[in-house]
Design a protein around this motif. Structure first.
Motif, mmCIF file in Angstrom:
data_model
loop_
_atom_site.group_PDB
_atom_site.id
_atom_site.type_symbol
_atom_site.label_atom_id
_atom_site.label_comp_id
_atom_site.label_asym_id
_atom_site.label_seq_id
_atom_site.Cartn_x
_atom_site.Cartn_y
_atom_site.Cartn_z
ATOM 1 N N ASP A 38 38.143 17.292 5.846
ATOM 2 C CA ASP A 38 37.573 18.001 6.996
ATOM 3 C C ASP A 38 36.502 18.992 6.563
ATOM 4 O OD1 ASP A 38 39.287 16.592 8.662
ATOM 5 O OD2 ASP A 38 40.689 18.267 8.929
ATOM 6 N N ALA A 39 36.751 19.719 5.479
ATOM 7 C CA ALA A 39 35.780 20.701 4.989
ATOM 8 C C ALA A 39 34.474 20.021 4.597
ATOM 9 C CB ALA A 39 36.357 21.472 3.805
ATOM 10 N N LEU A 40 34.560 18.888 3.917
ATOM 11 C CA LEU A 40 33.342 18.164 3.535
ATOM 12 C C LEU A 40 32.601 17.634 4.758
ATOM 13 C CD1 LEU A 40 34.632 16.288 0.383
ATOM 14 C CD2 LEU A 40 32.990 18.179 0.450
ATOM 15 N N HIS A 41 33.339 17.169 5.762
ATOM 16 C CA HIS A 41 32.697 16.694 6.991
ATOM 17 C C HIS A 41 31.984 17.830 7.713
ATOM 18 C CE1 HIS A 41 35.339 12.940 7.074
ATOM 19 N NE2 HIS A 41 34.101 12.546 6.934
ATOM 20 N N VAL A 42 32.586 19.016 7.738
ATOM 21 C CA VAL A 42 31.961 20.162 8.390
ATOM 22 C C VAL A 42 30.653 20.509 7.689
ATOM 23 C CG1 VAL A 42 32.178 22.653 8.807
ATOM 24 C CG2 VAL A 42 34.058 21.119 9.395
ATOM 25 N N VAL A 43 30.661 20.557 6.362
ATOM 26 C CA VAL A 43 29.440 20.854 5.619
ATOM 27 C C VAL A 43 28.375 19.807 5.917
ATOM 28 C CG1 VAL A 43 28.417 21.027 3.315
ATOM 29 C CG2 VAL A 43 30.593 22.132 3.776
ATOM 30 N N HIS A 44 28.774 18.561 5.960
ATOM 31 C CA HIS A 44 27.828 17.474 6.259
ATOM 32 C C HIS A 44 27.229 17.645 7.652
ATOM 33 C CE1 HIS A 44 26.482 13.339 7.142
ATOM 34 N NE2 HIS A 44 26.233 13.320 5.856
#
Length: 68
Positions: A38-44
């Motif tokens: 989820d954290a990586l998706h938010v950054v993306h």
């Protein structure tokens, strides 16, 4: 001015990071793996045009605290 989209790891460092993330992922709980994903998706999503991150380092620091 430095923008988040200007960032890039060289190929060797990226390969090492990816290998370490995948190695560590097998040891994460389902909740930890979901949090990381989820954290990586938010950054993306924040990097999409029109969605600048003013202080990305502060966001990442706050997010990493949730892994305790």
């Amino acid at each position: 001015m430095h923008h988040p989209t200007d960032r890039c790891l060289d190929a060797e460092h990226f390969s090492a990071l990816k290998a370490e993330v995948l190695r560590a992922a097998v040891e994460l709980s389902d909740e930890q793996l979901s949090d990381l994903t989820d954290a990586l998706h938010v950054v993306h999503r924040f990097r999409r045009p029109g969605r600048p991150i003013r202080h990305p380092d502060g966001w990442v620091t706050d997010e990493l605290r949730s892994f305790a």
